[in-house]
Design a protein around this motif. Structure first.
Motif, PDB file in Angstrom:
ATOM      1  N   ALA A 126       2.462   7.259   4.115  1.00 20.06           N
ATOM      2  CA  ALA A 126       1.675   6.033   4.328  1.00 20.06           C
ATOM      3  C   ALA A 126       2.438   5.042   5.199  1.00 20.06           C
ATOM      4  O   ALA A 126       1.858   4.399   6.079  1.00 20.06           O
ATOM      5  CB  ALA A 126       1.324   5.401   2.978  1.00 20.06           C
TER       6      ALA A 126
ATOM      7  N   SER B 258       1.196   4.254  -2.802  1.00 24.88           N
ATOM      8  CA  SER B 258       0.956   5.643  -2.397  1.00 24.88           C
ATOM      9  C   SER B 258       2.013   6.574  -2.977  1.00 24.88           C
ATOM     10  O   SER B 258       1.744   7.748  -3.239  1.00 24.88           O
ATOM     11  CB  SER B 258       0.941   5.755  -0.865  1.00 24.88           C
ATOM     12  OG  SER B 258       2.258   5.743  -0.319  1.00 24.88           O
TER      13      SER B 258
ATOM     14  N   GLN C 298       0.821  -1.205   0.000  1.00 26.00           N
ATOM     15  CA  GLN C 298       0.000   0.000   0.000  1.00 26.00           C
ATOM     16  C   GLN C 298       0.857   1.258   0.000  1.00 26.00           C
ATOM     17  O   GLN C 298       0.531   2.244  -0.670  1.00 26.00           O
ATOM     18  CB  GLN C 298      -0.928  -0.006   1.217  1.00 26.00           C
ATOM     19  CG  GLN C 298      -1.979  -1.112   1.165  1.00 26.00           C
ATOM     20  CD  GLN C 298      -2.819  -1.179   2.434  1.00 26.00           C
ATOM     21  OE1 GLN C 298      -2.544  -0.487   3.419  1.00 26.00           O
ATOM     22  NE2 GLN C 298      -3.829  -2.034   2.428  1.00 26.00           N
ATOM     23  N   ALA C 299       1.971   1.202   0.733  1.00 25.38           N
ATOM     24  CA  ALA C 299       2.869   2.360   0.779  1.00 25.38           C
ATOM     25  C   ALA C 299       3.577   2.556  -0.562  1.00 25.38           C
ATOM     26  O   ALA C 299       3.799   3.691  -1.002  1.00 25.38           O
ATOM     27  CB  ALA C 299       3.890   2.189   1.901  1.00 25.38           C
TER      28      ALA C 299
ATOM     29  N   ASP D 215       2.621   6.336   8.805  1.00 26.77           N
ATOM     30  CA  ASP D 215       1.341   6.115   9.479  1.00 26.77           C
ATOM     31  C   ASP D 215       1.201   4.652   9.902  1.00 26.77           C
ATOM     32  O   ASP D 215       0.683   4.350  10.978  1.00 26.77           O
ATOM     33  CB  ASP D 215       0.174   6.498   8.556  1.00 26.77           C
ATOM     34  CG  ASP D 215       0.097   8.000   8.302  1.00 26.77           C
ATOM     35  OD1 ASP D 215       0.727   8.768   9.068  1.00 26.77           O
ATOM     36  OD2 ASP D 215      -0.583   8.404   7.328  1.00 26.77           O
TER      37      ASP D 215
END
Length: 321
Positions: A279, A56, A52-53, A282
């Motif tokens: 991302a 991003s 996911q990162a 986080d």
């Protein structure tokens, strides 16, 4: 003839551009990440969080995560070693795999990979089912001393971080590490199923894998292996519980062997950009992971030192002959 020559030249230029001039990890290329364990565990979670990162940072990049289960990641390791020169493949690994290689006497070792980067560290947590009679580490120690075989310990792969933690705790409690009843699984997900089904006395895994279930009340935390209490976990340290044990798991990425210098640099740069993303920052906060980024030769040197250190620990514990 001249027109055809120009057309061929343009086609070659376009092809080289599409693959980064010979490298396999351009912004538009696909990237595959192997999680060498079952879904739901630490390697799987790290892989999917990183995916996911990655996207991003570059929405055009296609990132696929796939699982290869078994033998503490050494089955996946063997598969990775067979992908020589593949600059579009990463494998998530860590301290667990270092121990599993020794425990399973794996013919393929980390020397047959290309170290890319260390990503995180995470402390271990010792938990019990909500209905467990163990209210503290002192209760666990008493049961251990009475009959080690009756205390089943659910954790990850044999020889991995969870197993090492259990052995170190037993040793600190005056119990023979060879006598403990350790039930290895392919990942934290396996241990969780045993605990929630009340089929294991205690569970040991990374904080991030059990923290949610501790907060929900399904599991009770007896201790964490950090030097001080963790802000996101309501539990004492293992040291405060009377056992002089402190240990952190770590995870990172390696790639197949035989990468070109260009592909190795491209992969390292790509992972560095992922690490620097908001991302990823986080995700570190959400999962309670400690940022311990090392790349290139610094990570390669760290990996070599870890292999020596872990082999010494598990040999002393009698986990390998």
């Amino acid at each position: 003839m001249r027109i055809r020559t120009i057309a061929v030249a343009l086609a070659v230029t376009a092809a080289l551009s599409a693959c980064g001039g010979g490298g396999g990890t351009t912004a538009a290329s696909s990237l595959r990440i192997m999680a060498p364990a079952a879904p739901g565990g630490g390697w799987d979670t790290t892989s999917r969080t990183a995916a996911q990162a990655f996207t991003s940072v570059d929405a055009k990049r296609k990132v696929e995560v796939f699982n290869v289960e078994g033998a503490g990641g050494t089955i996946g390791l063997a598969q990775l070693a067979g992908e020589k020169g593949n600059g579009n493949l990463l494998m998530t690994m860590g301290l667990v795999m270092v121990g599993a290689i020794e425990q399973n006497k794996s013919k393929v070792t980390l020397a047959q990979t290309t170290p890319i980067a260390k990503l995180t560290e995470e402390y271990e947590i010792v938990v019990v089912p909500a209905a467990s009679p163990f209210k503290s580490l002192a209760d666990l120690v008493a049961a251990w001393k009475a009959d080690p075989a009756k205390v089943s310990i659910a954790g990850g792969s044999a020889g991995g971080t969870d197993h090492i933690t259990a052995g170190l705790m037993a040793k600190a409690a005056g119990v023979d590490p060879k006598a403990i009843n350790y039930v290895p699984g392919s990942g934290g997900g396996d241990a969780l199923q045993l605990l929630l089904g009340n089929k294991a006395s205690i569970g040991i895994s990374g904080v991030g894998e059990f923290a949610e279930h501790v907060k929900s009340g399904k599991l009770r935390a007896l201790g964490v292996t950090s030097p001080a209490k963790l802000p996101n976990v309501d539990a004492p340290t293992v040291k405060e519980g009377g056992l002089d044990v402190e240990i952190a798991n770590w995870r990172g990425f390696v790639a197949p062997p035989g990468l070109s210098d260009a592909d190795k640099k491209a992969l390292t740069d790509t992972v560095t950009r992922m690490h620097d993303s908001q991302a990823w920052k986080d995700a570190l906060a959400k999962n309670g992971w400690i940022d311990s980024f090392k790349s290139g030769q610094e990570f390669a040197d760290y990996l070599n030192a870890e292999q020596t250190r872990v082999k010494g620990i598990i040999s002393e514990m009698g986990l390998v002959s």
